[in-house]
Design a protein around this motif. Structure first.
Motif: not given
Length: 66
Positions: A20-24, A50-62
């Protein structure tokens, strides 16, 4: 507060912290610290994750209010 949602999304995509780190474009340690809640990522890094994991900001950081 630990970011378990990020860790779960990463594991569901079958990615290691290093992958993941390399992707971002950050270090593995940065991803580890974000998951542990010891690093507050920039908005641009949050969006890249979020783009790398196909998720939204709300999904991961809210944070849900209890």
């Amino acid at each position: 507060m630990k970011n378990l949602k990020l860790k779960l999304a990463r594991v569901e995509k079958d990615l290691s912290q290093d992958e993941l780190a390399k992707l971002v474009g950050v270090s593995r340690q940065t991803i580890g610290l974000i998951e542990l809640g010891k690093y507050n990522p920039s908005l641009s890094l949050c969006i890249a994750i979020c783009k790398a994991l196909s998720r939204t900001l709300d999904d991961l950081f809210w944070e849900e209010e209890s």
